[in-house]
Design an enzyme around this catalytic site. Structure first.
Site, mmCIF file in Angstrom:
data_model
loop_
_atom_site.group_PDB
_atom_site.id
_atom_site.type_symbol
_atom_site.label_atom_id
_atom_site.label_comp_id
_atom_site.label_asym_id
_atom_site.label_seq_id
_atom_site.Cartn_x
_atom_site.Cartn_y
_atom_site.Cartn_z
ATOM 1 N N TYR A 170 0.853 -1.197 0.000
ATOM 2 C CA TYR A 170 0.000 0.000 0.000
ATOM 3 C C TYR A 170 0.890 1.249 0.000
ATOM 4 C CZ TYR A 170 -3.780 -3.220 0.792
ATOM 5 O OH TYR A 170 -4.665 -4.259 0.612
ATOM 6 N N SER A 171 0.534 2.211 -0.875
ATOM 7 C CA SER A 171 1.289 3.472 -0.926
ATOM 8 C C SER A 171 1.069 4.232 0.374
ATOM 9 C CB SER A 171 0.797 4.362 -2.069
ATOM 10 O OG SER A 171 0.766 3.653 -3.271
ATOM 11 N N CYS B 60 -0.192 7.435 -10.599
ATOM 12 C CA CYS B 60 -0.457 6.404 -9.578
ATOM 13 C C CYS B 60 -1.953 6.056 -9.551
ATOM 14 C CB CYS B 60 -0.021 6.899 -8.196
ATOM 15 S SG CYS B 60 -0.040 5.586 -6.943
ATOM 16 N N GLU C 279 3.543 4.284 -10.674
ATOM 17 C CA GLU C 279 3.236 3.179 -9.759
ATOM 18 C C GLU C 279 1.742 2.871 -9.892
ATOM 19 O OE1 GLU C 279 5.744 2.259 -6.342
ATOM 20 O OE2 GLU C 279 4.062 3.088 -5.211
ATOM 21 N N TYR D 2 -1.405 -0.295 -10.147
ATOM 22 C CA TYR D 2 -1.693 -1.636 -9.628
ATOM 23 C C TYR D 2 -3.080 -2.095 -10.026
ATOM 24 C CZ TYR D 2 -3.069 1.798 -6.013
ATOM 25 O OH TYR D 2 -3.564 2.898 -5.340
HETATM 26 P P1 FAD Z 1 -7.163 -10.164 -2.996
HETATM 27 O O1 FAD Z 1 -7.932 -10.970 -2.043
HETATM 28 O O2 FAD Z 1 -5.728 -10.382 -3.096
HETATM 29 O O3 FAD Z 1 -7.846 -10.269 -4.401
HETATM 30 C C1 FAD Z 1 -7.207 -9.777 -5.527
HETATM 31 C C2 FAD Z 1 -7.401 -10.771 -6.618
HETATM 32 O O4 FAD Z 1 -8.768 -10.868 -6.925
HETATM 33 C C3 FAD Z 1 -6.730 -10.357 -7.907
HETATM 34 O O5 FAD Z 1 -5.400 -10.764 -7.929
HETATM 35 C C4 FAD Z 1 -7.594 -11.068 -8.920
HETATM 36 O O6 FAD Z 1 -7.147 -12.379 -9.050
HETATM 37 C C5 FAD Z 1 -8.948 -11.085 -8.296
HETATM 38 N N1 FAD Z 1 -9.800 -10.014 -8.817
HETATM 39 C C6 FAD Z 1 -9.677 -8.709 -8.566
HETATM 40 N N2 FAD Z 1 -10.656 -8.030 -9.192
HETATM 41 C C7 FAD Z 1 -11.374 -8.945 -9.869
HETATM 42 C C8 FAD Z 1 -12.492 -8.860 -10.709
HETATM 43 N N3 FAD Z 1 -13.070 -7.676 -10.983
HETATM 44 N N4 FAD Z 1 -12.973 -9.983 -11.247
HETATM 45 C C9 FAD Z 1 -12.410 -11.173 -10.967
HETATM 46 N N5 FAD Z 1 -11.337 -11.327 -10.179
HETATM 47 C C10 FAD Z 1 -10.828 -10.213 -9.635
HETATM 48 N N6 FAD Z 1 -4.493 -0.461 -2.852
HETATM 49 C C11 FAD Z 1 -5.130 0.508 -2.170
HETATM 50 O O7 FAD Z 1 -6.318 0.393 -1.846
HETATM 51 N N7 FAD Z 1 -4.454 1.656 -1.802
HETATM 52 C C12 FAD Z 1 -3.152 1.868 -2.095
HETATM 53 O O8 FAD Z 1 -2.581 2.913 -1.750
HETATM 54 C C13 FAD Z 1 -2.463 0.833 -2.815
HETATM 55 N N8 FAD Z 1 -1.161 0.978 -3.125
HETATM 56 C C14 FAD Z 1 -0.518 -0.009 -3.809
HETATM 57 C C15 FAD Z 1 0.824 0.176 -4.124
HETATM 58 C C16 FAD Z 1 1.509 -0.784 -4.818
HETATM 59 C C17 FAD Z 1 2.975 -0.567 -5.164
HETATM 60 C C18 FAD Z 1 0.820 -1.968 -5.221
HETATM 61 C C19 FAD Z 1 1.542 -3.038 -5.988
HETATM 62 C C20 FAD Z 1 -0.492 -2.151 -4.919
HETATM 63 C C21 FAD Z 1 -1.185 -1.185 -4.203
HETATM 64 N N9 FAD Z 1 -2.538 -1.364 -3.842
HETATM 65 C C22 FAD Z 1 -3.183 -0.345 -3.178
HETATM 66 C C23 FAD Z 1 -3.267 -2.607 -4.150
HETATM 67 C C24 FAD Z 1 -3.154 -3.585 -2.958
HETATM 68 O O9 FAD Z 1 -1.824 -4.037 -2.856
HETATM 69 C C25 FAD Z 1 -4.008 -4.841 -3.110
HETATM 70 O O10 FAD Z 1 -3.710 -5.452 -4.337
HETATM 71 C C26 FAD Z 1 -5.493 -4.571 -3.051
HETATM 72 O O11 FAD Z 1 -5.844 -3.986 -1.808
HETATM 73 C C27 FAD Z 1 -6.273 -5.882 -3.195
HETATM 74 O O12 FAD Z 1 -5.816 -6.779 -2.243
HETATM 75 P P2 FAD Z 1 -6.840 -7.780 -1.511
HETATM 76 O O13 FAD Z 1 -6.070 -8.649 -0.606
HETATM 77 O O14 FAD Z 1 -7.959 -7.022 -0.907
HETATM 78 O O15 FAD Z 1 -7.414 -8.596 -2.725
#
Ligand code: FAD
Ligand code: A2P
Length: 375
Positions: free
Chosen positions: A154-155, A333, A373, A375
Site C-alpha cells: 500500500y502506498s 499512480c 506506480e 496496480y
Molecule cells: P485479494 O484478495 O488479493 O484479491 C485480488 C485478486 O482478486 C486479484 O489478484 C484477482 O485475481 C482477483 N480479482 C480482482 N478483481 C477482480 C475482478 N473484478 N474480477 C475477478 N477477479 C478479480 N491499494 C489501495 O487500496 N491503496 C493503495 O494505496 C495501494 N497501493 C498499492 C501500491 C503498490 C505498489 C501496489 C503493488 C499495490 C497497491 N494497492 C493499493 C493494491 C493492494 O496491494 C491490493 O492489491 C489490493 O488492496 C487488493 O488486495 P486484496 O487482498 O484485498 O485482494
C-alpha cells in the site's frame, strides 16, 4: 737486464702491499657504511634523499590500509542510497497498533475507501520512511491452503512526519476490493481486513519499499500528478509536504515550484481529501492547480465517461510547456488500466506541440522525471 725469475719475484713481493691497501679500503668503507645505517635508524631523515620511498608501516597497519582501500565508497554516489528500505521483512514484521480508521467518502459515494493510521513508535529498529514509498501489510488469518496470507503493498499517504507531525505514525488510503463472481460478491482479503480493523488492533507491517515515486530535492521543481482513486495516496503526502503549514515548519522544504494534480474519481462524493486540497488551493493559488475528472458525473467530448486522460488532452499545451522545463516531474499512480489511456493522450498532446511522445517518454524516464506506480 731483468731475468724472468726476478720479474716474478718482484711481482710476488707486491702482493702483501696490494692486500693491505685493499683491506684498508674495505674496513674504512664498512665503518662508514655502518655509521650511516645507525644514523638512518636513529635520526629522522633530514633531506629528501634520506626519506624512505614508501612509508614504513607494520603488517597490522598495512592490512588496515588495504581494508580501507576496498571500503572507500566510489565517487559516484548511489542514487537515493539514504532512502530506507526493508527495515521489516515478512519473516519478522513489525506489529503496529491502529490509531484510527475512518471513511474518506461522502454520502452517495461508490464502495468503501478508508484512511488508516498506525503507531510506529515502538518499532525497534525504528520504521522510518519518506514520501512516495509503500509498506506491506500481512493480513491476519490463513489462505485456502492453510498458509499465512501473503503481504499486500500500500502506498504511504502520510509524510515522514505523520499526520500528527510527531514522526512516529504511518497512514494509508485503502479501497476495499469487491467484485462479483458467479452471482456472489467477493471481498478482497487484505483490503477488507484493513477497512475492518479497529483502533487498538495490532497489524503486521513490512517495509518500507520503493524508490520510484520519490520527490526531487529541488524546491523549485514542478510536480505534475495523475491519480485515479487511491492513487491519490502518495500525492496526498507530496501535497502535505508542499502546502500543509505545520508540516512545512517541520520539513523546512520551501516548495517554490508548481504542483498540478489531475484527479480521477467516479463521483464527487468519492473525491478523497477534498477539504485539504481546497484549502491548499485557497492558500497557494499561484503554486497549486487541481483538475478533476469525475467519470460518472462528467462527460468527455465523445460523450463517454470523463477520465483524467481527457483532462490531460484539454490542457495539452500548458502541460507540455511544463514538461519541456527540465525541472518538471510527472507522477502517475492508481489503476493500471489508465496507463494506455494516458499514453494515448500524451501522444496526442505532444503532437499538438510538434513533439513525439514515444521518443520523449523514455527520455523523461531516463532523466528520472517520469514516475509510475500502478496496480
Ligand atoms: P485479494 O484478495 O488479493 O484479491 C485480488 C485478486 O482478486 C486479484 O489478484 C484477482 O485475481 C482477483 N480479482 C480482482 N478483481 C477482480 C475482478 N473484478 N474480477 C475477478 N477477479 C478479480 N491499494 C489501495 O487500496 N491503496 C493503495 O494505496 C495501494 N497501493 C498499492 C501500491 C503498490 C505498489 C501496489 C503493488 C499495490 C497497491 N494497492 C493499493 C493494491 C493492494 O496491494 C491490493 O492489491 C489490493 O488492496 C487488493 O488486495 P486484496 O487482498 O484485498 O485482494
Ligand atoms: P469509472 O469507474 O467510472 O469507469 P475509484 O478507484 O475510486 O473507483 O476511482 C477510479 C477512477 O478511475 C474512476 O473514476 C474510474 O472510472 C476511473 N477509471 C477507470 N478506468 C480508467 C481508465 N482506464 N483510465 C482512466 N481512468 C479510469
Amino acid at each position: 737486464m731483468y731475468s724472468q725469475a726476478k720479474v716474478i719475484a718482484g711481482g710476488l713481493a707486491h702482493i702483501p702491499v696490494v692486500i693491505a691497501v685493499f683491506y684498508f679500503i674495505l674496513t674504512t668503507f664498512n665503518k662508514r657504511a655502518l655509521k650511516f645505517v645507525e644514523q638512518a635508524k636513529t635520526k629522522k631523515p633530514e633531506s629528501k634523499a634520506l626519506e624512505p620511498k614508501k612509508p614504513v608501516v607494520s603488517k597490522a597497519e598495512n592490512s588496515k590500509i588495504e581494508a580501507q582501500k576496498t571500503e572507500t565508497p566510489k565517487v559516484t554516489k548511489k542514487k537515493h542510497a539514504d532512502v530506507p528500505v526493508n527495515i521489516y521483512r515478512p519473516k519478522t514484521p513489525f506489529e503496529g497498533t491502529v490509531i484510527e480508521n475512518y471513511s474518506l467518502l461522502k454520502e452517495g459515494a461508490i464502495g468503501r475507501v478508508n484512511h488508516i493510521t498506525f503507531d510506529l513508535k515502538d518499532s525497534d529498529p525504528f520504521l522510518n520512511y519518506v514520501e512516495g514509498q509503500s509498506i506491506g501489510i500481512m493480513p491476519a488469518g490463513e489462505d485456502a491452503n492453510g498458509k499465512p496470507h501473503k503481504l499486500r503493498l500500500y502506498s504511504i499517504a502520510s509524510t515522514r512526519h505523520g499526520d500528527n507531525f510527531n514522526g512516529n505514525t504511518v497512514s494509508l488510503c485503502v479501497r476495499q476490493l469487491q467484485y462479483e463472481k458467479d452471482g456472489e460478491t467477493i471481498n478482497g482479503v487484505c483490503s477488507t481486513y484493513l477497512c475492518d480493523i479497529k483502533p487498538g488492533d495490532k497489524v503486521k507491517i513490512t517495509g518500507p519499499v520503493g524508490k520510484e515515486m520519490l520527490l526531487p530535492d529541488e524546491e523549485d521543481a514542478n510536480i505534475v500528478m495523475l491519480a485515479t482513486g487511491t492513487g491519490i495516496a502518495p500525492m496526498r503526502a507530496y501535497l502535505r509536504r508542499m502546502f500543509e503549514p505545520t508540516e512545512k515548519e517541520k520539513n523546512k522544504w520551501n516548495f517554490k515550484g508548481k504542483a498540478w494534480l489531475f484527479m480521477g474519481a467516479p463521483k464527487s462524493a468519492n473525491l478523497l481529501y477534498e477539504e485539504d486540497l481546497q484549502r491548499y488551493l485557497a492558500d497557494n493559488p499561484d503554486n497549486f492547480k487541481y483538475t478533476k475528472a469525475i467519470s460518472r458525473e462528467q462527460q468527455n467530448t465523445k460523450g463517454g465517461r470523463m477520465y483524467i486522460q481527457d483532462r490531460v488532452l484539454e490542457s495539452a499545451n500548458e502541460l507540455f510547456n511544463m514538461i519541456e522545463d527540465e525541472k518538471t516531474h510527472i507522477y502517475l499512480c492508481g489503476l493500471k488500466g489508465m496507463e494506455p489511456g494516458i499514453d494515448e493522450a500524451m501522444t496526442k498532446a505532444a503532437e499538438e506541440k510538434g513533439l513525439n511522445w514515444s521518443e520523449l517518454r523514455p527520455q523523461l524516464k531516463k532523466a528520472g522525471r517520469w514516475h509510475v506506480e500502478t496496480y
